[in-house]
Design a protein around this motif. Structure first.
Motif, PDB file in Angstrom:
ATOM      1  N   PRO A  83      -7.669  -4.788  -5.196  1.00  0.00           N
ATOM      2  CA  PRO A  83      -7.046  -3.461  -5.127  1.00  0.00           C
ATOM      3  C   PRO A  83      -6.917  -2.944  -3.696  1.00  0.00           C
ATOM      4  O   PRO A  83      -7.816  -3.117  -2.869  1.00  0.00           O
ATOM      5  N   LEU A  84      -5.775  -2.313  -3.403  1.00  0.00           N
ATOM      6  CA  LEU A  84      -5.526  -1.693  -2.098  1.00  0.00           C
ATOM      7  C   LEU A  84      -5.102  -0.239  -2.299  1.00  0.00           C
ATOM      8  O   LEU A  84      -4.345   0.060  -3.210  1.00  0.00           O
ATOM      9  N   GLN A  85      -5.596   0.646  -1.425  1.00  0.00           N
ATOM     10  CA  GLN A  85      -5.135   2.037  -1.412  1.00  0.00           C
ATOM     11  C   GLN A  85      -4.027   2.164  -0.378  1.00  0.00           C
ATOM     12  O   GLN A  85      -4.203   1.760   0.769  1.00  0.00           O
ATOM     13  N   MET A  86      -2.892   2.724  -0.793  1.00  0.00           N
ATOM     14  CA  MET A  86      -1.755   2.846   0.118  1.00  0.00           C
ATOM     15  C   MET A  86      -1.097   4.209  -0.021  1.00  0.00           C
ATOM     16  O   MET A  86      -1.291   4.907  -1.011  1.00  0.00           O
ATOM     17  N   ALA A  87      -0.308   4.557   0.999  1.00  0.00           N
ATOM     18  CA  ALA A  87       0.504   5.772   0.934  1.00  0.00           C
ATOM     19  C   ALA A  87       1.930   5.426   1.327  1.00  0.00           C
ATOM     20  O   ALA A  87       2.149   4.623   2.235  1.00  0.00           O
ATOM     21  N   ALA A  88       2.899   6.012   0.625  1.00  0.00           N
ATOM     22  CA  ALA A  88       4.314   5.790   0.933  1.00  0.00           C
ATOM     23  C   ALA A  88       5.005   7.143   1.072  1.00  0.00           C
ATOM     24  O   ALA A  88       4.636   8.103   0.394  1.00  0.00           O
ATOM     25  N   ALA A  89       6.001   7.179   1.951  1.00  0.00           N
ATOM     26  CA  ALA A  89       6.696   8.437   2.225  1.00  0.00           C
ATOM     27  C   ALA A  89       8.191   8.294   1.970  1.00  0.00           C
ATOM     28  O   ALA A  89       8.830   7.399   2.523  1.00  0.00           O
ATOM     29  N   VAL A  90       8.729   9.165   1.137  1.00  0.00           N
ATOM     30  CA  VAL A  90      10.184   9.290   1.040  1.00  0.00           C
ATOM     31  C   VAL A  90      10.608  10.315   2.079  1.00  0.00           C
ATOM     32  O   VAL A  90      10.341  11.504   1.931  1.00  0.00           O
ATOM     33  N   LEU A 139       5.325  16.651   6.047  1.00  0.00           N
ATOM     34  CA  LEU A 139       4.960  16.026   4.768  1.00  0.00           C
ATOM     35  C   LEU A 139       4.498  17.091   3.768  1.00  0.00           C
ATOM     36  O   LEU A 139       3.690  17.958   4.088  1.00  0.00           O
ATOM     37  N   GLN A 140       5.021  16.989   2.549  1.00  0.00           N
ATOM     38  CA  GLN A 140       4.572  17.868   1.466  1.00  0.00           C
ATOM     39  C   GLN A 140       3.243  17.356   0.917  1.00  0.00           C
ATOM     40  O   GLN A 140       2.847  16.230   1.189  1.00  0.00           O
ATOM     41  N   PRO A 141       2.565  18.185   0.130  1.00  0.00           N
ATOM     42  CA  PRO A 141       1.346  17.712  -0.540  1.00  0.00           C
ATOM     43  C   PRO A 141       1.647  16.535  -1.470  1.00  0.00           C
ATOM     44  O   PRO A 141       2.808  16.292  -1.825  1.00  0.00           O
ATOM     45  N   LEU A 142       0.600  15.837  -1.877  1.00  0.00           N
ATOM     46  CA  LEU A 142       0.736  14.660  -2.749  1.00  0.00           C
ATOM     47  C   LEU A 142       1.611  14.961  -3.964  1.00  0.00           C
ATOM     48  O   LEU A 142       1.383  15.944  -4.677  1.00  0.00           O
ATOM     49  N   ILE A 143       2.616  14.109  -4.164  1.00  0.00           N
ATOM     50  CA  ILE A 143       3.530  14.278  -5.301  1.00  0.00           C
ATOM     51  C   ILE A 143       3.002  13.584  -6.546  1.00  0.00           C
ATOM     52  O   ILE A 143       3.056  14.121  -7.654  1.00  0.00           O
ATOM     53  N   GLY A 144       2.483  12.372  -6.365  1.00  0.00           N
ATOM     54  CA  GLY A 144       1.996  11.609  -7.518  1.00  0.00           C
ATOM     55  C   GLY A 144       1.510  10.249  -7.061  1.00  0.00           C
ATOM     56  O   GLY A 144       1.532   9.943  -5.865  1.00  0.00           O
ATOM     57  N   THR A 145       1.050   9.455  -7.993  1.00  0.00           N
ATOM     58  CA  THR A 145       0.575   8.115  -7.665  1.00  0.00           C
ATOM     59  C   THR A 145       1.282   7.087  -8.536  1.00  0.00           C
ATOM     60  O   THR A 145       1.720   7.385  -9.652  1.00  0.00           O
ATOM     61  N   ILE A 146       1.383   5.886  -7.983  1.00  0.00           N
ATOM     62  CA  ILE A 146       1.988   4.764  -8.699  1.00  0.00           C
ATOM     63  C   ILE A 146       1.077   3.561  -8.522  1.00  0.00           C
ATOM     64  O   ILE A 146       0.661   3.254  -7.402  1.00  0.00           O
ATOM     65  N   GLN A 147       0.762   2.888  -9.618  1.00  0.00           N
ATOM     66  CA  GLN A 147       0.009   1.640  -9.508  1.00  0.00           C
ATOM     67  C   GLN A 147       0.949   0.480  -9.785  1.00  0.00           C
ATOM     68  O   GLN A 147       1.731   0.516 -10.734  1.00  0.00           O
ATOM     69  N   HIS A 148       0.865  -0.548  -8.938  1.00  0.00           N
ATOM     70  CA  HIS A 148       1.654  -1.745  -9.187  1.00  0.00           C
ATOM     71  C   HIS A 148       0.775  -2.980  -9.050  1.00  0.00           C
ATOM     72  O   HIS A 148       0.114  -3.163  -8.029  1.00  0.00           O
ATOM     73  N   ILE A 149       0.778  -3.821 -10.077  1.00  0.00           N
ATOM     74  CA  ILE A 149      -0.103  -4.982 -10.113  1.00  0.00           C
ATOM     75  C   ILE A 149       0.672  -6.262  -9.833  1.00  0.00           C
ATOM     76  O   ILE A 149       1.634  -6.576 -10.531  1.00  0.00           O
ATOM     77  N   PHE A 150       0.266  -6.968  -8.803  1.00  0.00           N
ATOM     78  CA  PHE A 150       0.819  -8.289  -8.478  1.00  0.00           C
ATOM     79  C   PHE A 150      -0.137  -9.361  -9.015  1.00  0.00           C
ATOM     80  O   PHE A 150      -1.183  -9.037  -9.564  1.00  0.00           O
ATOM     81  N   SER A 151       0.231 -10.616  -8.799  1.00  0.00           N
ATOM     82  CA  SER A 151      -0.664 -11.702  -9.201  1.00  0.00           C
ATOM     83  C   SER A 151      -1.980 -11.631  -8.448  1.00  0.00           C
ATOM     84  O   SER A 151      -3.033 -11.913  -9.001  1.00  0.00           O
ATOM     85  N   HIS A 152      -1.918 -11.252  -7.186  1.00  0.00           N
ATOM     86  CA  HIS A 152      -3.071 -11.411  -6.310  1.00  0.00           C
ATOM     87  C   HIS A 152      -3.538 -10.113  -5.685  1.00  0.00           C
ATOM     88  O   HIS A 152      -4.514 -10.116  -4.942  1.00  0.00           O
ATOM     89  N   ARG A 153      -2.861  -9.000  -5.925  1.00  0.00           N
ATOM     90  CA  ARG A 153      -3.345  -7.721  -5.408  1.00  0.00           C
ATOM     91  C   ARG A 153      -2.807  -6.570  -6.231  1.00  0.00           C
ATOM     92  O   ARG A 153      -1.865  -6.725  -7.005  1.00  0.00           O
ATOM     93  N   ILE A 154      -3.444  -5.426  -6.072  1.00  0.00           N
ATOM     94  CA  ILE A 154      -3.028  -4.217  -6.777  1.00  0.00           C
ATOM     95  C   ILE A 154      -2.732  -3.132  -5.747  1.00  0.00           C
ATOM     96  O   ILE A 154      -3.587  -2.824  -4.918  1.00  0.00           O
TER      97      ILE A 154
END
Length: 360
Positions: free
Chosen positions: A236-243, A299-314
């Motif tokens: 598992p990895l914690q990440m942040a993405a910005a639109v 940057l606005q406050p946190l909008i939401g979270t998305i989890q995506h699972i790969f074969s070898h990482r999350i």
DNA sequence: AAGGCGTGGAC
DNA sequence: TGTCCAAGCCT
């Protein structure tokens, strides 16, 4: 004759298998003809991917790129877009590269020579055998997961099928038992049997056309085969993405590097989050945007979270929106809502875009 | 040799 | 719900 095949009724096995296949085979789009190019496309798409998933992609891909020439002359951007959502994107970059080579070096004809076809990018031992047997009716083994599962049960072979050495063993076996007269039907029948009857869990042995030949069935151990060592769990990895958007509603996206995970696909700018930095997620994201792209954004406050699972990482993605105030670097590309549709995104970033559009 | 490389479905 | 995948290839 290898020892495993002593007392194995090869001729009867071939007849029972092929007769069953000719009666029961599914009507699949890549079985309408023997066009080597379309067989090739289907085999690449089917690598580690379910038939039901592949069908619509195959139809659209072969409509958009109906020939070797059409695919060879297409832009990679358009080719990747046609693969968007299928996964394992190096498959299509290798296919595109190999098709260009066939177009230039083999007059647009897929080679029917084992040594030549093996040199093409993305054509490994399975795909080589599949194309040669299905498109050209050449008696070459096409050993995939289905074939290893079926044959490990038929012959009661307890070697670990995750090992390369074991796949080589099955290739030797298939060379001994493949029908010289009908190699295409034989290879496809083994895979079809694995897909429909001889399934990983709860195989339908009572419906199996070759159960009389099956050692595992006679011994009652069919559900214990094949032996396959376990894979590691994804990390598992914690990440942040910005639109990021400007006052005109233009979006700013990034093209991933040409190698590695999701190579050459587009994404929203993002970074990995570290606990030990003792900064908030927003602070870390803002710092990343500043250092990587020389961007100042509100940057606005946190909008939401998305989890995506790969074969070898999350990926655990925290999603932020923000208006760009200034940008010095040109590592990001500005796109409008029409242009962005032309670019291929990984599924995780398609979800981010939908979140931005308010669709999820 | 073993790990990197996607995704959505089935149980 | 988590686990294991499904017609592999590359390094």
């Amino acid at each position: 004759m290898m020892k495993k095949l002593e007392n194995f009724a090869i001729q009867d096995f071939q007849n029972d298998l092929i007769n069953w296949y000719r009666n029961e085979k599914r009507d699949l789009p890549w079985r309408k003809n023997q066009d080597p190019y379309k067989i090739w496309v289907s085999e690449v798409m089917l690598q580690q991917t379910r038939v039901d998933t592949v069908i619509p992609y195959f139809n659209e891909f072969t409509t958009k790129f109906p020939t070797i020439q059409a695919l060879a002359n297409a832009d990679e951007e358009e080719v990747l877009k046609a693969w968007e959502g299928l996964g394992y994107y190096s498959r299509v970059r290798n296919l595109h590269s190999a098709v260009k080579e066939v177009n230039e070096c083999y007059g647009g004809i897929v080679p029917n020579d084992p040594n030549e076809i093996s040199k093409l990018k993305g054509v490994g031992p399975y795909t080589k055998g599949a194309i040669l047997s299905i498109a050209y009716n050449i008696p070459e083994p096409a050993v995939d997961g289905n074939v290893m599962r079926v044959m490990s049960r038929i012959l009661s072979i307890w070697d670990d099928i995750a090992k390369v050495k074991t796949r080589n063993l099955f290739e030797e076996i298939i060379r001994e038992i493949i029908s010289q007269e009908y190699p295409s039907d034989f290879n496809q029948a083994l895979m079809e049997l694995g897909a429909i009857i001889c399934t990983p869990t709860s195989p339908s042995c009572l419906l199996c056309p070759v159960r009389e030949h099956c050692a595992a069935f006679h011994e009652g151990v069919q559900t214990e085969l094949p032996v396959k060592s376990k894979k590691k769990k994804p990390v598992p990895l914690q990440m942040a993405a910005a639109v990021l958007y400007d006052e005109n509603g233009q979006l700013y996206i990034h093209k991933r590097p040409p190698t590695g995970l999701l190579a050459n696909l587009w994404e929203f700018p993002n970074c990995e989050l570290k606990q030990e930095l003792n900064k908030t997620h927003t602070e870390q994201l803002a710092l990343f945007l500043k250092e990587e792209y020389d961007i100042e954004a509100a940057l606005q406050p946190l909008i939401g979270t998305i989890q995506h699972i790969f074969s070898h990482r999350i990926w655990n993605l925290s999603i932020y929106f923000g208006e760009i105030k200034s940008m010095e670097s040109e590592k990001l590309v500005q796109v409008d809502e029409e242009t962005i549709k032309q670019y291929a995104f990984p599924v995780s970033h398609q979800k981010i875009y939908k979140m931005y559009k308010g669709e999820i």
